[in-house]
Design an enzyme around this catalytic site. Sequence first.
Site, PDB file in Angstrom:
ATOM      1  CB  SER A  53       8.618  -1.140  21.443  1.00 57.69           C
ATOM      2  OG  SER A  53       9.924  -0.696  21.294  1.00 57.69           O
ATOM      3  CE  LYS A  79       7.794  -2.727  16.040  1.00 62.31           C
ATOM      4  NZ  LYS A  79       8.115  -2.873  17.484  1.00 62.31           N
ATOM      5  CB  SER A 136      10.850   0.065  18.282  1.00 62.27           C
ATOM      6  OG  SER A 136      10.073  -1.061  18.634  1.00 62.27           O
TER       7      SER A 136
HETATM    8  N1  GLN Z   1      13.459   1.509  23.583  1.00 68.13           N
HETATM    9  C1  GLN Z   1      13.884   0.208  24.019  1.00 68.13           C
HETATM   10  C2  GLN Z   1      15.098  -0.219  23.236  1.00 68.13           C
HETATM   11  O1  GLN Z   1      15.534   0.508  22.440  1.00 68.13           O
HETATM   12  C3  GLN Z   1      12.770  -0.775  23.876  1.00 68.13           C
HETATM   13  C4  GLN Z   1      12.502  -1.142  22.490  1.00 68.13           C
HETATM   14  C5  GLN Z   1      11.430  -2.181  22.358  1.00 68.13           C
HETATM   15  O2  GLN Z   1      10.618  -2.364  23.265  1.00 68.13           O
HETATM   16  N2  GLN Z   1      11.474  -2.901  21.242  1.00 68.13           N
HETATM   17  O3  GLN Z   1      15.600  -1.272  23.437  1.00 68.13           O
END
Ligand code: GLN
Length: 492
Positions: free
Chosen positions: A182, A78, A158
């Site tokens: 995410s 990532k 994400s």
């Molecule tokens: N979807 C959540 C957010 O936008 C979690 C994102 C994540 O776990 N990095 O904050």
Amino acid sequence: MTDLTSLTLADAREGLTQKSFTALELTDAYLAAMERARVLNAYVLETPDRARAQARAADGAIARGEAGPLAGIPLGVKDLFATQGVRTTACSKILGDFTPPYESTVTSQLWRDGAVMLGKLNNDEFAMGSSNETSAFGPVINPWRREGSEADLVPGGSSGGSASAVAANLCLGATGTDTGGSIRQPAAFTGIVGVKPTYGRCSRWGIVAFASSLDQAGPFARTVRDSAILMRAMAGHDPKDTTSVDLPVPDFEAAVGRSVKGMKIGIPKEYRLDGMSERIEALWAEGADWLRAAGAELVEVSLPHTKYALPAYYVVAPAEASSNLARYDGVRYGARVNGRNIAEMYENTRAEGFGPEVRRRIMIGTYVLSAGYYDAYYLRAQKVRTLIKKDFEDVFAQGVHAILTPATPSAAFGIGEKGQADPVEMYLNDIFTVTVNMAGLPGIAVPAGKDGQGLPLGLQLIGRPFDEETLFALGEVVEQAAGTFTPAKWWA
Ligand code: GLN
């Protein structure tokens, strides 16, 4: 020879040990697959030269009998993980072409064990999102499509690039980070396994910070066993991260296949949402049946503060983000947009460099931390967080070993379909996952079935702190019953 990219990580490891193929052949097969799958936009940077050099080194180590546990295993990373000498952007314009002079602890452990880096994977900008649509490199496409449709779907976020790449056989496994879901949500959207370890299990050093008290790195893979193999390399104490915990790293793989007989599994009644799809409801019941058939005891439990988790998360996470992202000022890293004076330079850089979702989070975070609102929002959200954690502690104190829930409230949706008018619509994706981050617990998403349109759906298992082993044992029971999920290949 079978297509090398369709092997599991465990089988590839076996094939390399048996010298059925070389690490270089395996890596070349992946590099070729990546080239044919660029339409998915999973990789934001391919690193073929480095990959081949690492593969040759792995072949040498295998020949000398000095192979590490991941020797020759091609992985994706990532773009939130700093990789020495390799561009790292968090998929934000503000980092420009930032090339770190250091390596994140988690990735350095993967290379220590002999893994091969194929490239850097797309993600939502600074990991803020649930669909990978906030990335400065554009959206990632899910290899899955609805039956009879050619519409592009999101892979979740994400860590959307990681999920899409693993599901489409563009790497054997990938790293992700999970602040509110995410890893688990994109794993569920793409029919693969994703693990969010206990907070403190993996070092956060060298990972671009979003919300430091919630962020955790974890693996994506196509099977539970493969994810356990990767976890062992990624985990471990790191003096450079004061929140990393000094505990021995278990042989997670040994937990795969372990009996779950007599385990008590909680079904939290507050996760039965109004208007939840019947298919997800049914899948959840099916998952419970599979665990029962394997000898576990299913009990209803209550996590009374669940409904406050998402609002509290959207105070705590933006608050920490606003503080963490203060460092992107055009001076220390990446891009700079000049102004007449230094204040204007900061403003121009930040206005240009951050996308709309990141700007929204910074504004929310700054607001909830400001004098006059701090007690009403931030402090209250922290108190709610303590109550959420206590809910789980109470359930575990009743002898419950793990908790079973759906991973997401829906299957993958179309690109541009959600959150345009109201960002909260997107935030609701994390309704089943954020509680786990708020409580610092481990969670695993395992593919368990399909919806009416043929899209994968996942179940989540939530464990006691530092008891990921139980999650691997239970996850494998679900996997054995549900099988593994492979998308029909339309892109190459
Ligand atoms: N979807 C959540 C957010 O936008 C979690 C994102 C994540 O776990 N990095 O904050």
